[in-house]
Write an enzyme that holds these catalytic residues in place. Structure first.
Site, PDB file in Angstrom:
ATOM      1  CD  GLN A  89      12.471   7.256  -1.086  1.00 15.67           C
ATOM      2  OE1 GLN A  89      13.144   8.279  -1.213  1.00 15.67           O
ATOM      3  NE2 GLN A  89      12.991   6.147  -0.635  1.00 15.67           N
ATOM      4  NE  ARG A 111      -3.975   1.834   2.321  1.00 15.52           N
ATOM      5  CZ  ARG A 111      -4.410   2.195   3.527  1.00 15.52           C
ATOM      6  NH1 ARG A 111      -4.055   1.495   4.593  1.00 15.52           N
ATOM      7  NH2 ARG A 111      -5.202   3.231   3.649  1.00 15.52           N
ATOM      8  CD  GLU A 116      17.057  -0.774   0.575  1.00 13.53           C
ATOM      9  OE1 GLU A 116      18.192  -1.232   0.579  1.00 13.53           O
ATOM     10  OE2 GLU A 116      16.239  -0.986   1.495  1.00 13.53           O
ATOM     11  N   GLY A 150       7.057  -1.323   1.611  1.00 18.30           N
ATOM     12  CA  GLY A 150       8.328  -0.586   1.660  1.00 18.30           C
ATOM     13  C   GLY A 150       8.822  -0.285   0.260  1.00 18.30           C
TER      14      GLY A 150
HETATM   15 MO1  MOS Z   1      19.569   0.839   2.992  1.00 15.97          MO
HETATM   16  S1  MOS Z   1      21.099   0.098   1.858  1.00 15.97           S
HETATM   17  O1  MOS Z   1      19.141  -0.509   3.923  1.00 15.97           O
HETATM   18  O2  MOS Z   1      20.015   2.174   3.824  1.00 15.97           O
END
Ligand code: MOS
Length: 713
Positions: A600, A590, A666, A663
């Protein structure tokens, strides 16, 4: 608890950052900007040799220089307690535990801290400090056949294996067997590391730039053998971290100096110092072997990865780990190896493992698609696993196919001619490519406090970190919904270890972990608030701890997924690559705040451009040190390199998370460099397996193959 359904819904609406005005007006102060009375300044002196021993540090002339207060080094620094495993399950990097011995394990190792009244005095004296060494031969070169390669122990399994790999490869209609390399990459966050330490009535206070105030507090308390309650770390605003902002030499040096001088001391790292002191992404040498039937369905998958670490610290860049999640095959093998070299310690860097690993596996899959004549998306979907390829566990949700479908539709993939080297526009060859992305979706125990104030507002206190992600704003929206109020009634205070234990901003787990704790506290608080009864003057405060709830979670494969698309133009006469457009579609749980979430993802994809085309920290193996360790010598993508990028998402919901979050920190970088590299193949017909795709590599390849189809190694 109120029985009526909540009237307020902030999660899912686009909001500007709650601290946005402070940031753009300069009112938000970063660690190195906060004033202290009587502040002294430390400047680190780094080794100029790569391996050996310090013979002598000639402090006397420097101590006579203007403003100089002290010079700390291994001969006079306090001994630290370094033999421990910290909050994140890893020991401290000895590069952060400064001045404990006379050994030099790499170029740029901290050998002294010069402290003076002004930063200029400290720096001038540090540059004047003469250090003599006994120098030893060094080895800084990572090679595929390095004799010292070893199997790492501890942490994630170094190897996984099922089925008969050689038999399946032998029985495959098509085999891809190639080596892929990625270079050393640096975090290059905007704000370099900075910390100020001071003693205040028996309490150590450190104002720092980090990804977890409680994390750094715990490490400093252990290192200096202090009662954790006597250490407070604050980290209000952070100009980027990317995995690099944990315990580093600057905090430890500042605490040592503040203790020795009994006054506040600030240590700021310079951009150049970051190259050896702040961690980096290790270079990788990866070997991928894929075997498939004529239909492109995988029969064998092997992903091996080698990375370097320092002589003093073991860090595994788990690049082969991505294959454990993404693709199944009757024969499946992954393996990690490490080599200890005379280099600085690598560390986590945005999508550690996935960023470099997805480059290798996703380019290899594109090669398999080419050789089997299968569409690259179709090829991937044919090997979609029903359960974790290695673990056998069910996926919490896996919406990779939905990402590819939506991405293909919006990118116009169906109009693509799969043959390479056909599209031309003046001097440019045009091509498109795609790649898949995944990143783990986890949560870690956290505590939060919420106070219901007499004026009807709420104050949330949690030792979260907003490293530029918008986490503070996301938590404000989450708290507002959980408290059934509007965001303007919620004040979220973060970045203070006094708020209690909480997850760091890392592993794409921050916002989810903190949101869980805030949601739990809000639920408790709403049960205690009696409608129509006044809140006492000092408010009503509740506290939550998610340790038990997280411990009760069932084991599943929990990941975000994504599909990356890229279009490039390649000038084979100059070697120049221009990115025309990129599209990333993600299934990442979500989405709390679409505005900052999109940023991001765009940031990650932009880094993918940078990784594909620009970034490469080059070491001179003769001296053992970097060439040009700064942002002039180390290229990162800038505005002119970044075209129109779109990031969006499909519906996805973590079924076991109270808010549904997975999340997003990344996943944006994962697969991006592979999509671009695959697009360069499609444009030119030449396969590239080494990052970055520098103009000289494009030129050399263009002239050696003359646009012939990919050679078999
Ligand atoms: Mo990230 S590489 O877990 O800050």
């Amino acid at each position: 608890m109120t029985s009526t359904p909540p009237a307020h819904r902030s999660v899912g609406t686009a909001r500007t950052r709650v601290e946005g005005r402070d940031k753009v007006t300069g009112a938000a102060r970063y660690a190195a900007e906060i004033p202290f009375t009587g502040l002294a300044h430390g400047w680190l002196v780094l080794s100029t040799i790569t391996r050996g021993r310090i013979r002598e540090i000639h402090t006397a002339p420097v101590l006579d220089m203007p403003g100089v207060l002290t010079v700390l080094h291994h001969g006079n620094a306090p001994r630290l307690h370094t033999d421990y495993v910290g909050l994140l399950g890893v020991p401290p990097d000895p590069a952060a535990c400064v001045f404990q011995h006379d050994r030099v394990p790499f170029a740029g190792w901290p050998v002294a801290l010069v402290v003076a009244g002004t930063p200029e005095q400290a720096r001038e004296a540090a540059e004047a400090l003469t250090v003599t060494y006994e120098e030893e031969p060094h080895d800084t070169a990572l090679t595929a056949d390095h004799p010292d390669a070893y199997v790492p122990e501890g942490g994630m399994p170094a190897e996984t294996s099922k089925g008969d790999l050689e038999a399946e490869l032998a029985a495959s209609a098509v085999v891809v067997d190639e080596e892929y390399t990625t270079p050393e990459e640096q975090h290059s966050m905007m704000e370099p590391h900075a910390a100020t330490a001071r003693w205040d009535e028996g309490r150590l206070e450190v104002v720092d730039s980090n990804q977890g105030a409680g994390w750094v507090q715990g490490e400093l308390a252990t290192l200096f053998s202090l009662d954790p309650a006597a250490v407070r770390v604050r980290s209000e605003h952070i100009g980027g971290g990317f995995g690099s902002k944990g315990l580093r030499a600057h905090q430890v040096g500042a605490v040592m100096a503040a203790t020795a001088l009994d006054r506040p001391v600030r240590v700021v790292l310079s951009r150049r110092q970051l190259f050896s002191l702040a961690g980096y992404r290790s270079p990788t040498i990866q070997r991928v072997r894929l075997g498939a039937g004529a239909d492109g369905r995988l029969r064998a998958l092997e992903h091996r990865s080698l990375n370097q670490t320092s002589q003093v610290y073991e860090f595994l860049e788990p690049s082969a780990g991505v294959a454990r999640v993404m693709y199944d095959a009757p024969a499946h093998r992954t393996a990690h190896r490490l080599v200890r070299l005379d280099v600085p310690s690598p560390t986590w860097m945005r999508a550690p493992g996935e960023a470099s690993g997805s480059f290798a596996i996703e380019v290899a899959l594109d090669e398999l698609a080419e050789r089997t004549g299968t569409d690259p998306i179709e090829l991937r979907l044919r090997s979609e696993p029903d359960a974790g390829p290695v673990s056998g566990l069910p996926f919490s949700s896996r919406n990779l196919a939905a990402c590819f479908r939506e991405g293909a539709r919006r990118f116009g993939w169906q109009d693509r001619d799969p043959r390479p080297g056909l599209r031309r526009e003046g001097r440019w060859l045009l091509g498109t490519g795609t790649a898949a992305a995944s990143f783990g979706a986890g949560a870690a125990p956290s505590t939060a406090q919420i106070t219901a104030e007499p004026d009807g507002s709420f104050t949330v206190r949690i030792a979260a970190a907003d490293i530029g992600t918008g986490a503070r704003t996301a938590l404000t929206l989450i708290a507002a919904d959980a408290l059934d109020t509007t965001p303007d009634h919620v004040r979220v205070r973060i970045g203070d270890s006094d708020f209690g234990p909480a997850m760091i901003a890392g592993g794409s787990m921050g916002t989810r972990s903190w949101a869980w704790a805030i949601t739990a506290a809000a639920q408790d608080l709403r049960e205690r608030l009696v409608p129509g009864t006044a809140v006492p003057p000092d408010g009503i405060t509740v506290r939550s701890d998610t340790t038990a709830a997280l411990g009760a979670l069932s084991r599943k494969e929990r990941h975000s997924f994504g599909a990356q698309f890229a279009e490039v133009a390649v000038d084979t006469a100059t070697g120049e690559i221009r990115v025309r457009r990129m599209l990333g579609i993600f299934a990442a749980g979500r989405i709390v705040n679409p505005l900052t979430a999109r940023s991001q993802l765009l940031g990650g994809m932009t880094w993918g451009i940078s990784m594909a085309l620009h970034e490469e920290a080059v070491r001179d193996h003769h001296t053992g040190a970097h060439y040009a360790p700064d942002l002039a010598g180390y290229h990162v993508a800038t505005h002119a390199d970044v075209p129109h990028i779109e990031a969006d998402w499909v519906d996805d919901h973590d079924p076991d998370d109270p808010v549904g979050i997975k999340g997003i920190g990344e996943i944006g970088i994962v697969g991006a460099a592979a999509a671009l590299t695959n697009a360069v193949w499609h444009a030119t017909g030449t396969r590239h397996r080494d990052l970055p795709l520098r103009p000289d590599r494009i030129l050399t390849a263009a002239h050696s193959t003359k646009g012939e189809p990919t050679k078999k190694a």
